[in-house]
Design a protein around this motif. Structure first.
Motif, PDB file in Angstrom:
ATOM      1  N   ILE A  47      23.319 -36.828  -2.723  1.00  0.00           N
ATOM      2  CA  ILE A  47      23.055 -35.541  -3.384  1.00  0.00           C
ATOM      3  C   ILE A  47      24.273 -34.637  -3.224  1.00  0.00           C
ATOM      4  CG2 ILE A  47      21.647 -33.441  -3.300  1.00  0.00           C
ATOM      5  CD1 ILE A  47      19.290 -35.259  -2.416  1.00  0.00           C
ATOM      6  N   GLU A  48      24.776 -34.569  -1.996  1.00  0.00           N
ATOM      7  CA  GLU A  48      25.944 -33.731  -1.724  1.00  0.00           C
ATOM      8  C   GLU A  48      27.142 -34.171  -2.567  1.00  0.00           C
ATOM      9  OE1 GLU A  48      28.892 -32.647   2.028  1.00  0.00           O
ATOM     10  OE2 GLU A  48      26.955 -33.587   2.434  1.00  0.00           O
ATOM     11  N   GLN A  49      27.421 -35.465  -2.594  1.00  0.00           N
ATOM     12  CA  GLN A  49      28.566 -35.980  -3.360  1.00  0.00           C
ATOM     13  C   GLN A  49      28.413 -35.734  -4.851  1.00  0.00           C
ATOM     14  OE1 GLN A  49      29.576 -40.052  -2.614  1.00  0.00           O
ATOM     15  NE2 GLN A  49      29.661 -39.765  -0.402  1.00  0.00           N
ATOM     16  N   ASN A  50      27.189 -35.831  -5.349  1.00  0.00           N
ATOM     17  CA  ASN A  50      26.960 -35.666  -6.781  1.00  0.00           C
ATOM     18  C   ASN A  50      27.343 -34.265  -7.262  1.00  0.00           C
ATOM     19  OD1 ASN A  50      25.979 -36.718  -9.337  1.00  0.00           O
ATOM     20  ND2 ASN A  50      24.269 -35.324  -9.074  1.00  0.00           N
ATOM     21  N   PHE A  65      33.827 -35.712  -8.578  1.00  0.00           N
ATOM     22  CA  PHE A  65      34.474 -34.411  -8.493  1.00  0.00           C
ATOM     23  C   PHE A  65      33.410 -33.330  -8.471  1.00  0.00           C
ATOM     24  CE2 PHE A  65      37.510 -37.282 -10.423  1.00  0.00           C
ATOM     25  CZ  PHE A  65      38.621 -37.064  -9.615  1.00  0.00           C
ATOM     26  N   LYS A  66      33.722 -32.201  -7.829  1.00  0.00           N
ATOM     27  CA  LYS A  66      32.783 -31.089  -7.749  1.00  0.00           C
ATOM     28  C   LYS A  66      32.445 -30.622  -9.161  1.00  0.00           C
ATOM     29  CE  LYS A  66      31.946 -26.580  -5.717  1.00  0.00           C
ATOM     30  NZ  LYS A  66      32.389 -25.555  -4.788  1.00  0.00           N
ATOM     31  N   LYS A  67      31.152 -30.432  -9.405  1.00  0.00           N
ATOM     32  CA  LYS A  67      30.717 -29.956 -10.714  1.00  0.00           C
ATOM     33  C   LYS A  67      31.135 -28.502 -10.892  1.00  0.00           C
ATOM     34  CE  LYS A  67      26.855 -33.094 -11.454  1.00  0.00           C
ATOM     35  NZ  LYS A  67      27.744 -34.120 -11.870  1.00  0.00           N
ATOM     36  N   SER A  68      31.400 -28.143 -12.126  1.00  0.00           N
ATOM     37  CA  SER A  68      31.754 -26.751 -12.422  1.00  0.00           C
ATOM     38  C   SER A  68      30.485 -25.898 -12.368  1.00  0.00           C
ATOM     39  CB  SER A  68      32.387 -26.651 -13.811  1.00  0.00           C
ATOM     40  OG  SER A  68      31.411 -26.899 -14.812  1.00  0.00           O
ATOM     41  N   GLU A  69      30.689 -24.600 -12.262  1.00  0.00           N
ATOM     42  CA  GLU A  69      29.528 -23.700 -12.249  1.00  0.00           C
ATOM     43  C   GLU A  69      28.748 -23.816 -13.556  1.00  0.00           C
ATOM     44  OE1 GLU A  69      28.292 -19.267 -10.750  1.00  0.00           O
ATOM     45  OE2 GLU A  69      30.344 -19.548 -11.454  1.00  0.00           O
ATOM     46  N   GLN A  70      29.439 -23.992 -14.656  1.00  0.00           N
ATOM     47  CA  GLN A  70      28.776 -24.143 -15.954  1.00  0.00           C
ATOM     48  C   GLN A  70      27.889 -25.388 -15.965  1.00  0.00           C
ATOM     49  OE1 GLN A  70      31.423 -24.268 -19.316  1.00  0.00           O
ATOM     50  NE2 GLN A  70      29.792 -24.778 -20.747  1.00  0.00           N
ATOM     51  N   GLU A  71      28.390 -26.500 -15.435  1.00  0.00           N
ATOM     52  CA  GLU A  71      27.593 -27.734 -15.377  1.00  0.00           C
ATOM     53  C   GLU A  71      26.345 -27.547 -14.520  1.00  0.00           C
ATOM     54  OE1 GLU A  71      30.382 -31.597 -15.505  1.00  0.00           O
ATOM     55  OE2 GLU A  71      30.964 -30.146 -13.954  1.00  0.00           O
ATOM     56  N   VAL A  72      26.508 -26.921 -13.366  1.00  0.00           N
ATOM     57  CA  VAL A  72      25.382 -26.722 -12.454  1.00  0.00           C
ATOM     58  C   VAL A  72      24.348 -25.787 -13.074  1.00  0.00           C
ATOM     59  CG1 VAL A  72      24.716 -25.766 -10.204  1.00  0.00           C
ATOM     60  CG2 VAL A  72      26.706 -27.243 -10.380  1.00  0.00           C
ATOM     61  N   LEU A  73      24.795 -24.686 -13.658  1.00  0.00           N
ATOM     62  CA  LEU A  73      23.862 -23.741 -14.270  1.00  0.00           C
ATOM     63  C   LEU A  73      23.147 -24.342 -15.474  1.00  0.00           C
ATOM     64  CD1 LEU A  73      25.888 -20.409 -14.006  1.00  0.00           C
ATOM     65  CD2 LEU A  73      23.888 -21.099 -12.659  1.00  0.00           C
ATOM     66  N   ILE A 116      11.408 -24.760  -7.997  1.00  0.00           N
ATOM     67  CA  ILE A 116      12.318 -23.681  -7.581  1.00  0.00           C
ATOM     68  C   ILE A 116      13.174 -24.149  -6.399  1.00  0.00           C
ATOM     69  CG2 ILE A 116      12.449 -21.351  -6.610  1.00  0.00           C
ATOM     70  CD1 ILE A 116      11.353 -21.077  -9.333  1.00  0.00           C
ATOM     71  N   LEU A 117      12.544 -24.804  -5.409  1.00  0.00           N
ATOM     72  CA  LEU A 117      13.299 -25.247  -4.232  1.00  0.00           C
ATOM     73  C   LEU A 117      14.323 -26.321  -4.589  1.00  0.00           C
ATOM     74  CD1 LEU A 117      10.525 -25.373  -1.479  1.00  0.00           C
ATOM     75  CD2 LEU A 117      12.464 -23.781  -1.626  1.00  0.00           C
ATOM     76  N   THR A 118      13.937 -27.251  -5.465  1.00  0.00           N
ATOM     77  CA  THR A 118      14.841 -28.344  -5.827  1.00  0.00           C
ATOM     78  C   THR A 118      16.040 -27.827  -6.619  1.00  0.00           C
ATOM     79  OG1 THR A 118      13.001 -29.913  -5.860  1.00  0.00           O
ATOM     80  CG2 THR A 118      15.020 -30.575  -6.999  1.00  0.00           C
ATOM     81  N   PHE A 119      15.776 -27.108  -7.696  1.00  0.00           N
ATOM     82  CA  PHE A 119      16.882 -26.714  -8.567  1.00  0.00           C
ATOM     83  C   PHE A 119      17.578 -25.440  -8.101  1.00  0.00           C
ATOM     84  CE2 PHE A 119      14.520 -29.832 -10.892  1.00  0.00           C
ATOM     85  CZ  PHE A 119      15.553 -30.673 -11.274  1.00  0.00           C
ATOM     86  N   GLY A 120      16.841 -24.543  -7.462  1.00  0.00           N
ATOM     87  CA  GLY A 120      17.503 -23.429  -6.796  1.00  0.00           C
ATOM     88  C   GLY A 120      18.342 -23.941  -5.643  1.00  0.00           C
ATOM     89  N   GLY A 121      17.813 -24.980  -4.971  1.00  0.00           N
ATOM     90  CA  GLY A 121      18.536 -25.602  -3.866  1.00  0.00           C
ATOM     91  C   GLY A 121      19.836 -26.254  -4.300  1.00  0.00           C
ATOM     92  N   ILE A 122      19.857 -26.797  -5.505  1.00  0.00           N
ATOM     93  CA  ILE A 122      21.091 -27.393  -6.017  1.00  0.00           C
ATOM     94  C   ILE A 122      22.172 -26.315  -6.136  1.00  0.00           C
ATOM     95  CG2 ILE A 122      22.164 -28.405  -8.082  1.00  0.00           C
ATOM     96  CD1 ILE A 122      19.549 -30.084  -8.366  1.00  0.00           C
ATOM     97  N   TYR A 123      21.791 -25.147  -6.611  1.00  0.00           N
ATOM     98  CA  TYR A 123      22.773 -24.059  -6.715  1.00  0.00           C
ATOM     99  C   TYR A 123      23.233 -23.608  -5.327  1.00  0.00           C
ATOM    100  CZ  TYR A 123      25.219 -19.960  -8.381  1.00  0.00           C
ATOM    101  OH  TYR A 123      26.190 -19.031  -8.665  1.00  0.00           O
ATOM    102  N   LEU A 125      23.268 -25.420  -2.596  1.00  0.00           N
ATOM    103  CA  LEU A 125      24.141 -26.487  -2.099  1.00  0.00           C
ATOM    104  C   LEU A 125      25.524 -26.358  -2.721  1.00  0.00           C
ATOM    105  CD1 LEU A 125      24.663 -29.264  -0.656  1.00  0.00           C
ATOM    106  CD2 LEU A 125      23.852 -30.324  -2.776  1.00  0.00           C
ATOM    107  N   TRP A 126      25.564 -26.160  -4.032  1.00  0.00           N
ATOM    108  CA  TRP A 126      26.840 -26.042  -4.743  1.00  0.00           C
ATOM    109  C   TRP A 126      27.648 -24.860  -4.217  1.00  0.00           C
ATOM    110  CZ3 TRP A 126      29.109 -22.442  -8.021  1.00  0.00           C
ATOM    111  CH2 TRP A 126      30.238 -22.905  -8.725  1.00  0.00           C
ATOM    112  N   LYS A 127      26.957 -23.795  -3.782  1.00  0.00           N
ATOM    113  CA  LYS A 127      27.632 -22.624  -3.222  1.00  0.00           C
ATOM    114  C   LYS A 127      28.142 -22.871  -1.796  1.00  0.00           C
ATOM    115  CE  LYS A 127      27.719 -18.904  -5.694  1.00  0.00           C
ATOM    116  NZ  LYS A 127      28.991 -18.395  -6.173  1.00  0.00           N
TER     117      LYS A 127
END
Length: 166
Positions: A47-50, A65-73, A116-123, A125-127
């Motif tokens: 998950i972290e690497q993705n 490679f780290k996803k861009s903010e646009q990709e994550v959002l 909310i926890l899963t997809f808010g959590g992705i953001y 994590l990305w932060k």
């Protein structure tokens, strides 16, 4: 108006329609789940690497490679909108069954919390809050379990309407 048990009292053709809808919805959901399996290897470090990449790992089999903010959002936006509608429809169908009150109440709201926890959590994590990968993993598993249980209870109510009457 009495809604409890309404699904079991519907005509056979409508109950078959609901069964096919739930089965096809599960096919689509688990196709996406298979994508998660392929991209994350179903573990916390995957998950972290993705989302954060693994460019620093010289021994990595596959470069991420780290996803861009646009990709994550975009990913968060699309998943929260579509999955909330899926869980709304499943919840409405579940509400019309004879499932016990406490179980029904849990299943009506748990998927939204997990969403909310899963997809808010992705953001999060990305932060950079790395430990949130465990929250993402646990809430994602809870979401999948809820979808399976809701689907099974709805299909059971449609297939065996006489057995589900309260």
């Amino acid at each position: 108006m009495i809604i409890k048990g309404l699904l079991a009292s519907m005509p056979r053709q409508f109950r078959l329609f609901v069964i096919f809808f739930v089965l096809v919805l599960n096919l689509g959901f688990f196709t996406g789940f298979n994508f998660v399996r392929v991209t994350t290897s179903m573990n916390a470090s995957g998950i972290e690497q993705n989302y954060l990449g693994n460019e620093m790992d010289e021994d990595a089999d596959e470069m991420h490679f780290k996803k861009s903010e646009q990709e994550v959002l975009t990913l968060i936006h699309n998943h929260i909108l579509s999955l909330s509608l899926i869980f709304f429809v499943l919840g409405a169908l579940l509400y019309m069954t004879h499932v016990p009150y406490k179980l029904k109440s849990f299943l009506l709201f748990e998927p939204f919390v997990s969403l909310i926890l899963t997809f808010g959590g992705i953001y999060i994590l990305w932060k950079g809050v790395i430990w949130f990968k465990y929250v993402i993993m646990l809430s994602g598993m809870a979401m999948v379990f809820s979808l399976l249980l809701m689907s099974a209870l709805i299909i059971w109510s449609c297939l065996f309407p006489k057995r589900t009457e309260g």
